[in-house]
Write a protein that holds these residues in place. Sequence first.
Motif, PDB file in Angstrom:
ATOM      1  N   PRO A 110     -28.804 131.318  42.479  1.00  0.00           N
ATOM      2  CA  PRO A 110     -28.105 131.048  41.214  1.00  0.00           C
ATOM      3  C   PRO A 110     -27.530 132.319  40.599  1.00  0.00           C
ATOM      4  O   PRO A 110     -28.083 133.415  40.742  1.00  0.00           O
ATOM      5  N   VAL A 111     -26.430 132.149  39.880  1.00  0.00           N
ATOM      6  CA  VAL A 111     -25.728 133.287  39.290  1.00  0.00           C
ATOM      7  C   VAL A 111     -26.620 134.060  38.327  1.00  0.00           C
ATOM      8  O   VAL A 111     -26.704 135.294  38.375  1.00  0.00           O
ATOM      9  N   LEU A 112     -27.307 133.351  37.417  1.00  0.00           N
ATOM     10  CA  LEU A 112     -28.124 134.028  36.418  1.00  0.00           C
ATOM     11  C   LEU A 112     -29.255 134.821  37.056  1.00  0.00           C
ATOM     12  O   LEU A 112     -29.552 135.947  36.634  1.00  0.00           O
ATOM     13  N   LEU A 113     -29.883 134.240  38.070  1.00  0.00           N
ATOM     14  CA  LEU A 113     -30.969 134.949  38.743  1.00  0.00           C
ATOM     15  C   LEU A 113     -30.450 136.190  39.461  1.00  0.00           C
ATOM     16  O   LEU A 113     -31.070 137.259  39.419  1.00  0.00           O
ATOM     17  N   THR A 114     -29.292 136.062  40.094  1.00  0.00           N
ATOM     18  CA  THR A 114     -28.687 137.202  40.791  1.00  0.00           C
ATOM     19  C   THR A 114     -28.315 138.299  39.813  1.00  0.00           C
ATOM     20  O   THR A 114     -28.595 139.486  40.040  1.00  0.00           O
ATOM     21  N   LEU A 115     -27.680 137.932  38.697  1.00  0.00           N
ATOM     22  CA  LEU A 115     -27.275 138.928  37.697  1.00  0.00           C
ATOM     23  C   LEU A 115     -28.480 139.609  37.065  1.00  0.00           C
ATOM     24  O   LEU A 115     -28.458 140.825  36.800  1.00  0.00           O
ATOM     25  N   ALA A 116     -29.544 138.828  36.825  1.00  0.00           N
ATOM     26  CA  ALA A 116     -30.749 139.411  36.223  1.00  0.00           C
ATOM     27  C   ALA A 116     -31.370 140.441  37.160  1.00  0.00           C
ATOM     28  O   ALA A 116     -31.739 141.550  36.734  1.00  0.00           O
TER      29      ALA A 116
ATOM     30  N   ARG B 173     -25.929 136.483  46.309  1.00  0.00           N
ATOM     31  CA  ARG B 173     -25.186 135.441  45.602  1.00  0.00           C
ATOM     32  C   ARG B 173     -24.288 134.628  46.525  1.00  0.00           C
ATOM     33  O   ARG B 173     -24.297 133.399  46.497  1.00  0.00           O
TER      34      ARG B 173
END
Length: 636
Positions: free
Chosen positions: A400-406, A394
Amino acid sequence: MDADRKRALGGTALTVAALGVVFGDIGTSPIYTIQTAFNPGDPHPIEASLEHVYGVVSLIFWAVTIIVTVKYVGLVMSADNDGEGGIMALISQVRQIGDRVSGRTKLMLAALGVFGAALFFGDSMITPAISVLSAVEGTKTISSSMDSLVVPITVTIIVLLFLLQRLGSGAVGKVFGPVMLVWFTTIAVLGIRGITMHPEVLKAVSPSYAFDFLFHSGSTGFFALTSVVLAFTGVEALYADMGHFGRPAITRAWLLLVFPACILSYLGQGGLILDDPSATSAPFFRLMPHGGLIPLVILATVATVIASQAVISGAFSIAHQAAQLGYLPRLQVVHTSERAYGQVYVPVVNRLLLVAVLALVLAFQSSATLAFAYGTAVTGTILVTTVLFFFIVRHRWRLPVLLTLAGAGFFLTIELAFFASNLTKLFHGAWLPLGIAVVLFFVMTTWFRGRQLVTAERFKVEGPLQDFVKKLRTHDPPVQRVLGTGVFMNRGKETAPLSMRACVDHLHSLPESAVILSLETMPVPRIRPRDRLEIDALGYEDDRITFVRAKYGYAEEYNVPKLVRQIAKAGVECPVDARNASFFLSRVELKATDRPGMSRWRKRLFLVTAVIAAEPAESFKLPEERTVTLGSEIDF
C-alpha cells in the motif's frame, strides 16, 4: 540424519566464510569510530563529557540497529535479483517493472542507482586505505618510533591483499573466516572489560540519550553524526556481497556474532573513556592491557585487511552486474566457485582499485584525515538504496502507498540527517568520494548511451541475419564457396556477423561450411552436453550455413574449439572440419563524429572506456594461427 548434519555443517562453514568476506569492514569500525568522535583535531570537536559519551554511544547503537539490522538485514536483502544483491540488482529490478511506471521515471531511477554504484566504488577505494592505516597506526601505542613505518607497512599489506584476490572470495573467506571469528570474540571480551570499568555506560542503550544528545546539545549532536556513520560503513557490502554467500549465512553471522560483538566494543570504549578521559586518543587499543597490545595490533591489522575484502568483493560483484546491464564494457570475469554464482574475480577492477587505494594512502598518510572523506560515500549510497528499494516495494511488490511512504520517510529522514552532517566536511575531504562518484557516473552513463548509439549504427551495417542469408542465394556476382570450415562468432541471431558480411563484400566468398556461433551464459553452474546446443538452419537446408546457439553455465569456461567438435558430432546441415576450422571475429573500429545523440567529448570517453574490455580471442580460447578478425569502421 546424516544429510541434515551435512547441511548444518555446510551452513556453519558458509557462515564462518561469510565472516571473512562480508563483515570485515563493518566489523573493524570499532577501531576508529569512537576515536574519531572525540578527535581533538576535528573541525567540530566533541568534549568527552558524561552526556556526550552517553550520547555518542547511544547514537551508534541505534544507528546500527535501525540501518543495518532493521533496514538492510531485515528488509533490503529480501530484494535480491536471482540471489544477487547490491545497487545494480535494484536497478535491474526497476528496469523489469512494466508499463505501470513511465520510461522517464525508470530512467531517472536507473541514473540515481548508477550514481549510488559510483559512490560504492569510491567507498571501495577509501575502505582499504583507512582500515589498514588505522590498524597499523596502532603500533604507535606500542612505540612512537613506529610512526615512520606506518605508511610503508600499509602499502605492503595492501599490495599483498590485492594479489590474493585471484584466489576468489570463497577461498579467501575460508582463510579469513576463522580469523574474524577470533576477532569478534576478542573485541566482545575487551568490550565487556571496558563495561566493567563503568557499568553505568549500559544506560546508553536507551534511545533517550541519543535523542537528547541530537536535539538538546546545540549543534554538537548534529556534527557527531559524521563520526557515528563510521559505525555502519560497510553495510552496503553486506547487500552487494549477498551473491557470494546468500542471505541466510549473512543474517546468521550478523545477528549471532557481529552485531553483539561490535555493540559490546562500543559500550566498552565508552566505559573506558568515562573511567579515563585521556583514553580518547586510542580507546579501542587502550581496552587491552599493555602486555597484550602487540597481539591485538597484529590481529587488528589482519582484521582490517579482511575489512578491505568486503568492499573489494562487493566491487567485483557490482562491476560484473554493471557490465551485464550495459553500464560497463564486457569485462574478463573469473568465476571462482562452482557452487555460488556470485563469487567472481574481475582482474581489471582489481588492478584499478589497487592503484587508487595506494594513491589514497600515499596522499593522506593517516586514517584521521581519510575519516573526513569516508562518510559521504557511505551515506550517499545508503540513501540511493532506500529510494530504489521502496520504489520496488511499491511498484513490484504492490504494498500500500501509505505503508510504503511511511517506511521510506522514516529511513530517509534518518539517512538525510547523516548525509547533511557529512556534507559539513566537504572541504575537509568529503569532496573526494563525491568527485570519484561524479567521474565514474559519467563513465558508466556514457558507456550505456554510447553502446546504444553503436548498436543502432551496427545494426544498419550488419543488417538482419535472415535477409542476409536469403540474399546470398541471388548474390551478383555469385558467392564462391572455398574449401574448409569457417566459424563466425556473433552476438545473437538478429544480425549478420560483420566478419561474414566482410567476406562476402570484399572477397566474394565464404567457407564451404559456415557456422554462425553465439555464446550465452546461463544462471546455472553447468549445462549438460545434450542441452548445450540449439541449431537453426536459418530457413534453408542446402546452403551449408548453420546458426548455433551454445549455452554455458557460469562456472564453465568458454572453449570454442572444443565446442566446434561437439557441433561436428551433432549432425548439422554442413560437414564441419573441427580440426582445421578457421575462426572469424567481428571487430568494429569506432570513430567519434558530431552526429547527434551524444557530445563529442563523451564519445571520446566511450572509446577510452572500451580499452578495459576483455579480448574476445583470449576469452573464447581461439587458436591464434586459425583466427581471422574482420570488420568495418562505424561512425557514431
